[in-house]
Design an enzyme around this catalytic site. Structure first.
Site, PDB file in Angstrom:
ATOM      1  N   ASP A 154     -10.170   8.459   4.852  1.00 33.96           N
ATOM      2  CA  ASP A 154     -10.774   7.980   5.687  1.00 33.96           C
ATOM      3  C   ASP A 154     -11.554   8.294   7.153  1.00 33.96           C
ATOM      4  OD1 ASP A 154      -9.668   4.978   5.087  1.00 33.96           O
ATOM      5  OD2 ASP A 154      -7.875   5.733   5.367  1.00 33.96           O
ATOM      6  N   ASP A 197      -5.709   6.216   7.523  1.00 29.92           N
ATOM      7  CA  ASP A 197      -4.315   7.299   7.386  1.00 29.92           C
ATOM      8  C   ASP A 197      -4.854   8.121   6.135  1.00 29.92           C
ATOM      9  OD1 ASP A 197      -4.813   5.435   4.927  1.00 29.92           O
ATOM     10  OD2 ASP A 197      -2.648   4.502   5.770  1.00 29.92           O
ATOM     11  N   ASP A 227      -6.582  -1.393   9.132  1.00 29.17           N
ATOM     12  CA  ASP A 227      -6.490  -1.667   7.705  1.00 29.17           C
ATOM     13  C   ASP A 227      -5.738  -2.541   7.959  1.00 29.17           C
ATOM     14  OD1 ASP A 227      -6.769   0.693   6.187  1.00 29.17           O
ATOM     15  OD2 ASP A 227      -5.559   1.845   6.958  1.00 29.17           O
TER      16      ASP A 227
END
Lengths: 290, 1079
Positions: free
Chosen positions: B776, B772, B431
Site C-alpha cells: 500500500d 496497512d 480499506d
C-alpha cells in the site's frame, strides 16, 4: 503527499493575467465589472471620508483640551539644555579650530556670532521692557499689549567686550575668543531659588601642572539675571529673547586641542545626565593655531 | 519509465489471486463455498469467472507491461527519468528463479550445505560483502539541511534582507563617519536573531513531532534460528546472509526471502506483501513459474502462522521482494501539502506587499531628495513592519496543538501539515477489513424453523434478542458448541468474552464466542458431552463432524454433530428439524432452505449448515469404537437443523461517520480485496452505498433487463472489480469517478489503489487513503494524505503514511477531518489577526517619509508587538470552537478556497488595519501635543528633529529641546503608538473569534485562552513600559496612565464596525457585501 501544484507555462500565465485584466466574456476588469468598481470605490471613499472625519474630530478635540500658553506636561524638560555660539560641529559635538594668523579660518566664526547677535540689537529688542530688578519677574496677568506678557530686554551691548561692538572680531584675531552661551527656554522654569544662575567654563580635564582656564564673563560674573525668568511661552511672550552669557577665554594653549566645558550653575539645573551632553552644560573642542 | 514498471510489477497480482483461489478473493455464496473450501473446486469456479487472468505468470506480466505503458504513458512521463535505477532492480526481481532450482543446485549456487549450513567465517564474509539483512530506512534529509531550510524559508529571507540592509547602512555610515552609532548593527543583529530563533523553534517543533514517530516505530530486534557450523544458533535477523539455513515456526516473522526446503503444515500470512489476509499454505515443491506464486518461497516480513519449515536464505535486506517494493515507495513523489501551499501563497502575498511598498517608498524617498542611506533605513522599517515575524511560529504551534488533540483521538499525525490536509480531504479511499469493519467474523444471522433471525453484531454482542425458546435452537446451539475445535486461551476469565484470545480459525472463533455469550461456559458443556471421535474440517469433505456422549445420563445414544458447506450438509440430510420436531425433508422445505441460503449469501455473509444425528443405541453401544478413517458410522440421512451466517460486521461507529462524511461533502470510496458481494453488503450497511441508491446491476435485476440496457445515468452506485478496473483506460476511470457518487472497488489488489488514487487526483480532489500492507505504501505516498493503520499496519505503510490511525477505526478519520477543517478556519482567524496590525506598523513609516513627522514607532518596538504581545493571542485563536457545523460544509476547493484570500487581506489591511493606524496615530499625536509639540508643528520637522547638532529646537510653546530630550520624547511616542496598537489588537482579537456570527452568539467566555491572551498582551505591555522603561536600548518609556485609554474608543469602533459587517453578511447572504466582506 501528492502533486498539488501544476506547472504552468509562462505564456499560460500571461494569458491568464491578460484575462484577469480584461475579461471580454463578463466585461470584468481586474476581476470586477466597471459598475462593481464604481460601487467598491464609492464604499472606500465613504469609508475613508468617515475615518478622516473621525481622525479630524479627535485632533480637534485634542487641540481644544490643550492650553495654548502652557504645555500639559514637561516630562522631558526637567533641566534646560545649553548651547554655544559659534556652533561648528565636528564628528562628535562642537569642534572649533582656527588659525590666528589666517583670518579666513575665523571670519566665518565671527560672522556667525554677528548673525546670532543681530537678534539682540536694540531695534529687535524694542518691544521688550527694561528690567532692573534682580528677582524673578512673575506676571500673573497679561499686562502687555495684545493680551501678552512683558519680556525683559537683552541687548548685545550687555556683552561688552564680546558684543562685537567694541571688538568686531570677538577676540578671535588675538587668540582670546569670545563664546556666547545660551540656556534653552522652558516654560515656567525657575532655575534657582534665589541666586542667579551662573556660567562656569573650565577645561574638561584640568591637569595639575597646567594653568587653569582664565575666563572673562559678560555680563559680569557670567550670570543670567533672574528677571528673565520665568518664561511664559511664545504666545504670552512673543518678544522674549534668551539671556546670554559671553565667555572670553584668555589663556587657551596654542596649537593643542583642548576640551572646554561650560556649565550653568543653578539650584535646578542639572548637568550630570549621562545620556544628554547638552543638559545644563555645553562641551566643545577648541584648537587655536598660531 | 520504471515507474510504469512499478505498477506493472504490482499488477501481476490480480491473476495471482485468481489462480491461487484461496485468497480473500474466494467467491462467497451464492457461488457457494465455505471457508477453507477445497482449492481445486474453488479454483475451477474462479477459473470460470476470472478466466481472462488464467494464462497468468510471466506472459501476462509481459502483456500487462505493455498495457500499462499504454495506459500510463500520459500521466507518468514526468516520473520517468529519475526512476531508471529502479527498473534495474525490478528486472532483477523478475529474474528470481531460485524456486525452480533443485536443492542440489541451490547448495551449489550459494555454496552452502543444507545440513551443516554456512560456516561462521563464510557468513561473516558474506555479511561484510552484502551488508546487514535490514531494509535501508528511507533517506532522511540531514538534520543540518532541515535546520537550514527553516532558516531561509518563508519570511526569513525578507528578514535576512532587512538585516543585511542594516549592516550595509552601517557600512555606508561608517565609511562617511568613523564614529557613527552602532544602532543599525544592533538592529541587524536583532533581525538575524529573530530569524534564527524562529527557525530554531520551528525546527524544534518539527523534530518533536518526528520523534513521536521514531519511538512509535521502534521495534524489538528480531531473532532468527539459523544453522551455522552444523549447529543451531539464534542470531539477530540482521546478521543473516544469503545461503544461511533458517528454521521458522508458527508465529515467527520470516527473517529474509527464503526458499523452503522442508515444510510441516506451514501456512503464511502474505498480507503485508499482497494485501490478502487469508493464510496460504507453503510446501517445498516448485508449483509455479512466478516467484510470487510458487509455494516454496517464503517472503521477508511475512508471518508464519502455523507449522514449521526450514529454508535457505536467498535474498536479504533491500534485495528482498519487500525491500524492492519499499524502495519503490520512497520513489513516489513526496510533494507539498495543501497547507504548505497555502502558507507559501500567503508568504507570497505578504512578501509581495512588503517588497512593492518597500521599493515604491524607496523610490519616493529618493525622489523626495532623501539621502540614499536614509532611504535604505526606511526600506528596513517597511520590511520589518510588513513581515509578521511571529506568524509562522504561531502556525507551527497551532498545528502541533491540533496534532496533539488529534493524537488523543487516535490520529497520530507524522507531518504537522497533514493536520490540515485531512480537513480539505474530498475523497477518502478506505480499506474495508479492520477499518470499516471490526476485523473479526461474527455470527450475523441464523436460520431455523423456516425463519431468519438476526443476531446482534455490535462490538459487545450484549443484546441477543432472537427467539431462543424453540427446540430447534436447543439442538442448534448444541451443535454449535460441540462441533467446534476453537478454545479460549486459558487464564482469561476476567476478560470480556468478545475480547478473549481464541485458538482457532476465524469462523470457529465466531461460533465459540457466540455460544459462550448465549449459553455460558462452553468448555464446561463440552466436558459434559465427552467427545469420542472427530473428523476435523478438510477441504475434500467440506464438513467437520464430531461424535459425543450426551450429558443426559438416561440417554445412552451417541450424538453426531456436523457442520459445513450448507449444500453439502443438506445433501447428507433426509429430515429437517422444525420447532424441535424432526420432519421429512421435502421439496418445499428444501426450497425454503435455498431461499434462505441465497438471501444470506446475498448479504455477503459466510453461511454454514448444521445437522446432527442421534446414533441408535442398539447399533452403537457405549463401548463402540469409532474409527474416523474407516468411517464406521453413518454420514447420511441426518437431520438438518439450521443455517448460521457470519460476517465481519461493520464497526458500530462507522455508519455515523460515513453519514458525517457525506454531509461534509466527502466522497467515501471503499477499496477492498474482498468479494464484490461482501463488499457491497458492507458498503450498504455502513452507508457507503446509501439505502436508496442502486447499481446498474440492481436496476437490471429490478427491471428484469440486461445490464447493457440499463441507462447508466440512473445508477448512483457502482461496484467495480479489480478485473474491470484493469481493463479501464484512465478516461474510463475518470468517467466512473465523476459519474458515480458511491463507488466500491472490490477484488482489487492493493496496488490498484495507486491507480484509483491517481484517478481521484485527476478530479482535483484531495485524497485520503488508508492502507496497512507494504504494497500500500506507494498509494499512501501518492495520496494527499496517507493514513496507515496503527494496529494492522506494517512498518513500511506507517513510514509512507502521513498519519497513523491508532485504533484502525474509520470514525477516527472523520474526527480528524473535523479537526483539520477547524484548524483551517482558525488559521484564517489567526492570520487575519496578525496581518491587521501590519498596516498600523507600516503607516508610521509612510507618514514619516511623506509628511516628515518624528518617527512614530521604531523597528525594535514593532518586533516587540510581533514577537511579544501578539504571540499568545494569535495562538489562543486556535482554541476557538467552530462557528457552525463545519461538517455540513463542502470540502474546500484547493484552488479556490484559499487560506488567505483577497477579502481577508483587504479587510485586514484596508479596513481594520487602517482604523488601528488612525487610532494609534491619535495616541501618538496626543502624547506629542501634551508635551509641547502640536500636530501642526510636527509636519516636516523630521530633519531638524533628527539632527544631533540642533540642541535648541523650539516646540509650539517656544520651549527649546536638546537632541536627547527630543529622542526621549520620540521613545515615549513609540511606547504610545505601541500601546495604541496593543489596545486595538485586543478588539481585533475579539472580533476575529468569528467570521460570520456575532461574538455574543459564539460566547465571549467560551474560549478561556483568548482571555489569557488578552491578559498576556496587557501584562507584556505593562512590563515593557513600566518595568523596562528605563532601559534605553529598548526604546520604551514609562507612559502616563491616561494614554493607555486614548485608543479605547477606536477599539470599540473596530468592534462595532466588525459586528455590523457580520450582521450584513448574515442578513444578505450572497450579496455584494457578503462577497466583498466575508473572508
Amino acid at each position: 503527499m501528492a502533486a498539488l501544484q501544476e506547472k504552468k507555462s509562462c505564456s499560460q500565465r500571461m494569458e491568464e493575467f491578460q484575462r484577469y485584466c480584461w475579461n471580454p466574456d463578463t466585461g470584468q476588469m481586474l476581476g470586477r465589472t466597471l459598475s462593481r468598481w464604481v460601487w467598491i470605490s464609492l464604499y472606500y471613499v465613504a469609508f475613508y471620508v468617515v475615518m478622516t472625519g473621525l481622525f479630524a474630530l479627535c485632533i480637534y478635540t485634542l487641540m481644544c483640551t490643550i492650553d495654548p500658553y502652557t504645555p500639559d506636561y514637561q516630562d522631558h524638560l526637567k533641566s534646560p539644555g545649553v548651547t554655544l555660539r559659534p556652533d561648528v560641529y565636528g564628528d562628535k559635538g562642537l569642534d572649533i579650530s582656527y588659525n590666528v594668523s589666517d583670518n579666513r579660518t575665523w571670519v566665518g566664526l565671527v560672522h556667525a556670532l554677528h548673525g546670532f547677535l543681530a537678534g539682540y540689537s536694540p531695534e529687535s529688542q524694542q518691544d521688550s521692557i527694561n528690567c532692573t530688578s534682580e528677582k524673578y519677574f512673575f506676571q500673573e496677568s497679561f499686562g502687555a499689549p495684545n493680551h501678552t506678557k512683558f519680556s525683559c530686554k537683552f541687548t548685545a551691548d550687555m556683552l561688552q567686550n564680546c558684543s562685537g561692538l567694541v571688538d568686531p572680531n570677538f577676540g578671535f584675531a588675538e587668540g582670546r575668543p569670545c563664546f556666547v552661551i545660551k540656556m534653552n527656554r522652558i516654560v515656567k522654569f525657575l532655575p534657582s531659588n534665589s541666586t542667579a544662575p551662573r556660567v562656569d567654563c573650565a577645561f574638561l580635564e584640568q591637569h595639575r601642572d597646567a594653568r587653569p582656564l582664565q575666563v572673562e564673563y559678560y555680563p559680569p560674573n557670567g550670570t543670567f539675571s533672574l528677571h528673565y525668568f520665568p518664561y511664559y511661552g511664545s504666545k504670552a511672550q512673543p518678544h522674549y529673547s534668551n539671556p546670554l552669557v559671553a565667555a572670553k577665554l584668555l589663556n587657551v594653549p596654542r596649537n593643542t586641542e583642548v576640551v572646554i566645558v561650560c556649565k550653568v550653575l543653578a539650584d535646578h539645573v542639572t548637568f550630570d545626565n549621562p545620556h544628554d551632553p547638552y543638559e545644563g552644560k555645553v562641551e566643545f573642542k577648541l584648537k587655536i593655531q598660531q | 519509465m520504471s515507474h510504469v514498471s512499478v505498477n506493472l510489477h504490482l499488477l501481476v497480482k490480480p491473476e495471482v489471486r485468481g489462480i491461487r483461489g484461496n485468497g480473500p478473493g474466494s467467491p462467497r455464496p451464492p457461488s457457494a463455498s465455505v471457508r477453507n473450501a477445497e482449492p481445486a473446486r474453488e479454483a475451477k469456479k474462479t477459473l470460470e469467472i476470472y478466466s481472462v487472468e488464467l494464462s497468468g505468470t510471466k506472459d501476462i506480466a509481459q502483456t500487462d507491461k505493455a498495457d500499462g505503458k499504454e495506459k500510463y504513458r500520459g500521466l507518468k512521463n514526468r516520473f520517468e527519468p529519475r526512476k531508471n535505477h529502479q527498473k534495474e532492480e525490478l528486472k532483477k526481481e523478475l529474474d528470481l528463479d531460485d524456486h525452480k532450482l533443485s536443492i542440489k543446485e541451490l547448495e551449489e549456487k550459494y555454496s552452502t550445505n543444507i545440513i551443516t549450513g554456512l560456516s561462521s567465517t563464510q557468513a561473516a564474509a558474506l555479511l561484510a560483502q552484502n551488508g546487514p539483512n535490514a531494509l535501508t530506512p528511507p533517506k532522511e534529509t540531514p538534520e543540518i539541511i532541515k535546520f537550514l531550510k527553516q532558516m531561509v524559508g518563508g519570511f526569513s529571507i525578507l528578514l535576512w534582507v532587512g538585516a543585511i540592509l542594516c549592516w550595509i547602512a552601517y557600512g555606508i555610515q561608517y565609511s562617511m563617519n568613523k564614529s557613527s552609532s552602532l544602532d543599525n548593527v544592533y538592529l541587524g543583529c536583532v533581525l538575524a536573531l529573530v530569524v534564527i530563533l524562529t527557525g530554531v523553534f520551528a525546527y524544534y517543533q518539527e523534530a518533536k513531532s518526528t520523534n513521536i514517530m521514531a519511538t512509535f516505530n521502534k521495534m524489538i530486534p528480531q531473532q532468527a534460528l539459523v544453522i551455522r557450523d552444523s549447529e543451531k544458533k539464534t542470531v539477530p535477523a540482521e546478521q543473516l546472509v544469503v545461503g544461511d539455513i533458517v528454521e521458522i515456526k508458527g508465529g515467527d516473522r520470516i527473517p529474509a526471502d527464503i526458499r523452503l526446503l522442508s515444510v510441516q503444515g506451514c501456512k503464511v500470512d502474505n498480507s503485508s506483501l499482497t494485501g490478502e489476509s487469508e493464510p496460504q499454505a507453503r510446501s517445498s515443491e516448485f508449483t509455479h513459474d512466478n516467484a510470487l506464486e510458487t509455494k516454496n518461497i517464503g517472503f521477508y516480513s511475512t508471518t508464519c502462522l502455523e507449522g514449521t519449515a526450514s529454508g535457505m536464505v536467498i535474498n536479504t535486506g533491500d534485495r528482498t521482494v519487500i525491500g524492492q517494493i519499499a524502495s519503490l515507495a520512497s520513489g513516489v513523489g513526496d510533494e507539498k501539502t495543501p497547507i504548505a501551499i497555502e502558507i507559501e501563497h500567503f508568504v507570497h502575498i505578504v512578501g509581495g506587499v512588503a517588497i512593492s511598498i518597500g521599493i515604491l517608498f524607496f523610490i519616493i524617498a529618493v525622489s523626495l531628495k532623501y539621502h540614499v542611506l536614509d532611504s535604505i533605513i526606511f526600506l528596513i522599517g517597511i520590511i520589518v513592519a510588513n513581515v509578521p515575524e511571529g506568524l509562522l511560529a504561531t502556525v507551527t504551534v497551532t498545528l502541533s496543538l491540533t496534532a496533539k488533540r488529534m493524537a488523543k483521538k487516535n490520529c497520530l499525525v507524522k507531518n504537522l501539515e497533514a493536520v490540515e490536509t485531512l480537513g480539505s480531504t474530498s475523497i477518502i479511499c478506505s480499506d474495508k477489513t479492520g477499518t470499516l469493519t471490526q476485523n473479526r467474523m461474527t455470527v450475523a444471522h441464523l436460520w431455523f424453523d423456516n425463519q431468519i433471525f438476526i443476531a446482534d453484531t455490535s462490538e459487545d454482542h450484549s443484546n441477543q434478542v432472537f427467539d431462543q425458546s424453540s427446540g430447534t435452537w436447543a439442538s442448534l446451539s448444541k451443535i454449535i458448541t460441540l462441533c467446534n475445535r476453537a478454545e479460549f486461551r486459558p487464564g482469561q476469565e476476567n476478560v470480556p468474552i468478545m475480547k478473549r484470545v481464541v485458538v482457532g480459525d476465524a469462523s470457529e472463533t465466531a461460533l465459540l464466542k457466540f455460544s459462550e455469550v448465549i449459553l455460558g461456559d462452553v468448555m464446561e458443556i463440552r466436558k459434559r458431552n465427552h467427545k469420542v471421535a472427530e473428523i476435523p474440517f478438510n477441504s475434500t469433505n467440506k464438513f467437520q463432524l464430531s461424535i459425543h456422549k450426551t450429558d443426559d445420563p438416561n440417554d445412552k445414544r451417541f450424538l453426531m454433530v456436523m457442520k459445513g458447506a450448507p449444500e453439502r450438509i443438506l445433501e447428507k440430510c433426509s429430515t429437517i428439524m422444525v420447532n424441535g420436531q424432526e420432519q421429512p425433508l421435502d421439496e418445499s422445505t428444501a426450497e425454503a432452505f435455498h431461499t434462505a441460503y441465497m438471501e444470506l449469501g446475498g448479504l455477503g455473509e459466510r453461511v454454514l449448515g448444521f445437522c446432527h444425528l442421534y446414533l441408535p443405541a442398539d447399533e452403537f453401544p457405549e463401548s463402540y469404537s469409532f474409527d474416523v478413517d474407516a468411517m464406521n458410522f453413518p454420514t447420511s440421512n441426518l437431520c438438518f437443523v439450521g443455517l448460521l451466517s457470519m460476517i465481519d460486521p461493520p464497526r458500530s461507529t462507522v455508519p455515523d461517520a460515513v453519514t458525517k462524511c457525506r454531509s461534509a461533502g466527502i466522497k467515501v470510496i471503499m477499496v477492498t480485496g474482498d468479494h464484490p458481494i461482501t463488499a457491497k453488503a458492507i458498503a450498504k450497511s455502513v452507508g457507503i452505498i446509501s439505502a436508496n441508491s442502486e447499481t446498474v446491476e440492481d436496476i437490471a435485476k429490478r427491471l428484469h433487463i440486461a445490464v447493457e440496457q440499463v441507462n447508466k445515468r440512473e445508477a448512483k452506485a457502482a461496484v467495480v472489480t479489480g478485473t474491470e478496473l484493469k481493463d479501464m483506460s484512465p478516461e474510463q476511470l475518470d468517467e466512473l469517478l465523476t459519474n458515480y457518487s458511491e463507488i466500491v472497488f472490490a477484488r482489487t489488489s492493493p496496488q490498484q489503489k495507486l491507480i484509483i488514487v491517481e484517478g481521484c487526483q485527476r478530479q482535483n480532489a484531495v485524497v485520503a487513503v488508508t492502507g496497512d500492507g507494504v504494497n500500500d505504501s506507494p498509494a499512501l505516498k501518492k495520496a494527499d494524505i496517507g493514513i496507515a493503520m496503527g494496529i494492522a499496519g506494517s512498518d513500511a505503510a506507517k513510514n509512507a503514511a502521513d498519519m497513523v490511525l491508532l485504533d484502525d477505526n474509520f470514525a477516527s478519520i472523520v474526527t480528524g477531518v473535523e479537526e483539520g477543517r477547524l484548524i483551517f478556519d482558525n488559521l484564517k482567524k489567526t492570520i487575519a489577526y496578525t496581518l491587521t496590525k501590519n498596516i498600523a506598523e507600516l503607516c508610521p513609516f509612510l507618514i514619516y517619509i511623506i509628511v516628515g513627522l518624528p518617527l512614530p514607532i521604531g523597528t525594535i518596538t514593532i518586533l516587540f508587538i510581533d514577537l511579544g504581545t501578539d504571540i499568545i493571542p494569535s495562538i489562543a485563536l486556535a482554541y476557538e470552537k467552530a462557528e457552525s457545523d463545519i461538517m455540513n460544509r463542502k470540502p474546500r476547493h484547493k484552488k479556490k478556497d484559499r487560506l488567505v484570500n483577497q477579502q481577508l487581506a483587504i479587510y485586514s489591511y484596508l479596513h481594520i488595519g487602517l482604523m488601528q493606524a488612525v487610532g494609534a496615530f491619535v495616541v501618538y499625536l496626543t502624547v506629542y501635543a501634551q508635551e509641547g509639540f502640536t500636530p501642526g508643528i510636527l509636519t516636516n520637522l523630521r530633519v531638524a528633529w533628527e539632527n544631533g547638532n540642533v540642541n535648541d529646537l523650539e516646540d509650539s510653546y517656544g520651549q527649546q529641546w536638546t537632541w536627547y530630550q527630543r529622542k526621549y520624547l520620540e521613545w515615549t511616542g513609540y511606547t504610545a503608538f505601541f500601546v495604541g496598537i496593543m489596545v486595538q489588537q485586543i478588539a481585533d482579537l475579539l472580533i476575529r473569534k468569528t467570521r460570520r456570527n456575532s461574538i455574543f452568539r459564539q460566547g465571549l467566555f467560551r474560549n478561556k485562552v483568548i482571555w489569557l491572551g488578552i491578559a498576556s498582551q496587557i501584562i507584556i505591555a505593562l512590563i515593557l513600559s513600566y518595568g523596562l522603561g528605563s532601559v534605553t536600548a529598548l526604546n520604551f518609556t514609562m507612559l502616563r496612565p491616561q494614554y493607555w485609554f486614548v485608543a479605547v474608543p477606536y477599539a470599540i469602533l473596530i468592534w462595532v464596525y466588525d459586528e455590523v459587517r457580520k450582521l450584513f453578511i448574515r442578513l444578505y447572504p450572497g450579496s455584494w457585501w457578503d462577497k466583498n466582506m466575508y473572508y
